[in-house]
Design an enzyme around this catalytic site. Sequence first.
Site, PDB file in Angstrom:
ATOM      1  N   ASN A 196       0.872  -1.175   0.000  1.00  8.78           N
ATOM      2  CA  ASN A 196       0.000   0.000   0.000  1.00  8.78           C
ATOM      3  C   ASN A 196       0.912   1.229   0.000  1.00  8.78           C
ATOM      4  O   ASN A 196       1.478   1.583   1.031  1.00  8.78           O
ATOM      5  CB  ASN A 196      -0.894  -0.019   1.247  1.00  8.78           C
ATOM      6  CG  ASN A 196      -1.755   1.231   1.346  1.00  8.78           C
ATOM      7  OD1 ASN A 196      -1.829   2.021   0.399  1.00  8.78           O
ATOM      8  ND2 ASN A 196      -2.403   1.418   2.490  1.00  8.78           N
ATOM      9  N   HIS A 216      -9.763   0.746   4.299  1.00  9.84           N
ATOM     10  CA  HIS A 216      -8.540   1.023   5.059  1.00  9.84           C
ATOM     11  C   HIS A 216      -8.885   1.953   6.231  1.00  9.84           C
ATOM     12  O   HIS A 216      -9.730   2.832   6.106  1.00  9.84           O
ATOM     13  CB  HIS A 216      -7.488   1.674   4.154  1.00  9.84           C
ATOM     14  CG  HIS A 216      -6.144   1.744   4.809  1.00  9.84           C
ATOM     15  ND1 HIS A 216      -5.818   2.729   5.716  1.00  9.84           N
ATOM     16  CD2 HIS A 216      -5.067   0.930   4.731  1.00  9.84           C
ATOM     17  CE1 HIS A 216      -4.585   2.519   6.152  1.00  9.84           C
ATOM     18  NE2 HIS A 216      -4.112   1.433   5.573  1.00  9.84           N
ATOM     19  N   GLU A 244      -5.668  -5.560   9.958  1.00  5.82           N
ATOM     20  CA  GLU A 244      -4.753  -4.457  10.256  1.00  5.82           C
ATOM     21  C   GLU A 244      -5.155  -3.795  11.573  1.00  5.82           C
ATOM     22  O   GLU A 244      -6.006  -2.880  11.578  1.00  5.82           O
ATOM     23  CB  GLU A 244      -4.810  -3.414   9.144  1.00  5.82           C
ATOM     24  CG  GLU A 244      -4.369  -3.918   7.792  1.00  5.82           C
ATOM     25  CD  GLU A 244      -3.737  -2.798   6.973  1.00  5.82           C
ATOM     26  OE1 GLU A 244      -2.533  -2.876   6.719  1.00  5.82           O
ATOM     27  OE2 GLU A 244      -4.444  -1.850   6.616  1.00  5.82           O
ATOM     28  N   GLY A 246       1.818   1.875  11.152  1.00 11.09           N
ATOM     29  CA  GLY A 246       2.793   2.965  11.207  1.00 11.09           C
ATOM     30  C   GLY A 246       3.398   3.215  12.577  1.00 11.09           C
ATOM     31  O   GLY A 246       4.097   4.209  12.783  1.00 11.09           O
ATOM     32  N   SER A 302       2.937  -2.298  10.418  1.00  7.81           N
ATOM     33  CA  SER A 302       4.347  -2.281  10.817  1.00  7.81           C
ATOM     34  C   SER A 302       5.134  -3.535  10.408  1.00  7.81           C
ATOM     35  O   SER A 302       6.043  -3.961  11.126  1.00  7.81           O
ATOM     36  CB  SER A 302       4.479  -2.030  12.326  1.00  7.81           C
ATOM     37  OG  SER A 302       4.074  -0.714  12.617  1.00  7.81           O
ATOM     38  N   GLY A 308       2.807  -1.275   4.351  1.00 12.84           N
ATOM     39  CA  GLY A 308       2.683   0.156   4.073  1.00 12.84           C
ATOM     40  C   GLY A 308       4.066   0.796   3.943  1.00 12.84           C
ATOM     41  O   GLY A 308       4.739   0.660   2.923  1.00 12.84           O
ATOM     42  N   GLY A 309       4.504   1.451   4.995  1.00  9.72           N
ATOM     43  CA  GLY A 309       5.769   2.206   4.970  1.00  9.72           C
ATOM     44  C   GLY A 309       6.949   1.432   4.401  1.00  9.72           C
ATOM     45  O   GLY A 309       7.758   1.985   3.631  1.00  9.72           O
TER      46      GLY A 309
HETATM   47  C1  PEP Z   1      -1.177   0.222   6.115  1.00  5.57           C
HETATM   48  O1  PEP Z   1      -1.461   1.384   6.413  1.00  5.57           O
HETATM   49  O2  PEP Z   1      -1.920  -0.451   5.375  1.00  5.57           O
HETATM   50  C2  PEP Z   1       0.059  -0.357   6.634  1.00  5.57           C
HETATM   51  C3  PEP Z   1       0.189  -1.647   6.617  1.00  5.57           C
HETATM   52  O3  PEP Z   1       0.968   0.541   7.096  1.00  5.57           O
HETATM   53  P1  PEP Z   1       2.386   0.253   7.803  1.00  5.57           P
HETATM   54  O4  PEP Z   1       2.963  -0.986   7.179  1.00  5.57           O
HETATM   55  O5  PEP Z   1       3.191   1.475   7.516  1.00  5.57           O
HETATM   56  O6  PEP Z   1       2.109   0.052   9.246  1.00  5.57           O
END
Ligand code: PEP
Length: 248
Positions: free
Chosen positions: A7, A92, A164, A170, A210, A231-232
């Site tokens: 993402n 999301h 999630e 994050g 994360s 994500g990140g």
């Molecule tokens: C997300 O927002 O879908 C996500 C998985 O973010 P992160 O991996 O940065 O926690």
Amino acid sequence: MKKIIANFKMNKTATEMKQYLIKLISKFEDKCEAVLCVPYTCLSLAKFIVDGHDNIKVGAQNISEEEEGKCTGEISARMLKDSGASCVIVGHSERRAKFKENGKIINKKIKVALKNGLEVILCVGETLAERNTLKVADTLREQISEALKGLYENELENITIAYEPIWAIGSGKTPLVKDIEIVGKIIRKIVTEDYSAKAGEEIKVVYGGSVNTKNAATICRCKYIDGLLVGGACLDADGFAQILNTSI
Ligand code: PEP
């Protein structure tokens, strides 16, 4: 084969995405199915670059709940398909919180996506307060049942549920492996109760929040879990290639 979804959120211009994808593809070892949910402005370009790589798919991060017409600024399911998306993220937590998307809207988005031949990645997850008050199962039941309301069992093959936990997104924090496994089992139980044992067993469930180069392989191997939503950590091509190549 595990399903690893990226993402990108509101990151990368088309120019930056081009460089990124060329690097990522050069390192990808084809050991998983990679799904790249890029910004709308990168969809056509991404589809063009990944063409010929059967294990790399392109997806979007949002969709209009309407089919077409007077919705200034929105993007329809048909537009997504035509731009190269084969799937779309729906529900999301950032869209639920910042854009006030509720269960009804999410259900409409899922229906319009499926009707137009897009697969859906449905995000669900509890807040920290809900976790601390032992409401994880109730929250997930409500989110999943609302989102899938009115869908036929055979449509579930085009749905992936992404667990999630909002507090993990994050934050650098992840649940313990045993807790991810418990929730994976809960999600399958909810689908079993709403549909059938077969549906509960076959529904695809991934974990997001994360995930990074250090924890991806371990989380990916959790019982009841078919892959990851990143994500990140997807933003760096070297790091994401490492996640893809070790998540087996
Ligand atoms: C997300 O927002 O879908 C996500 C998985 O973010 P992160 O991996 O940065 O926690």
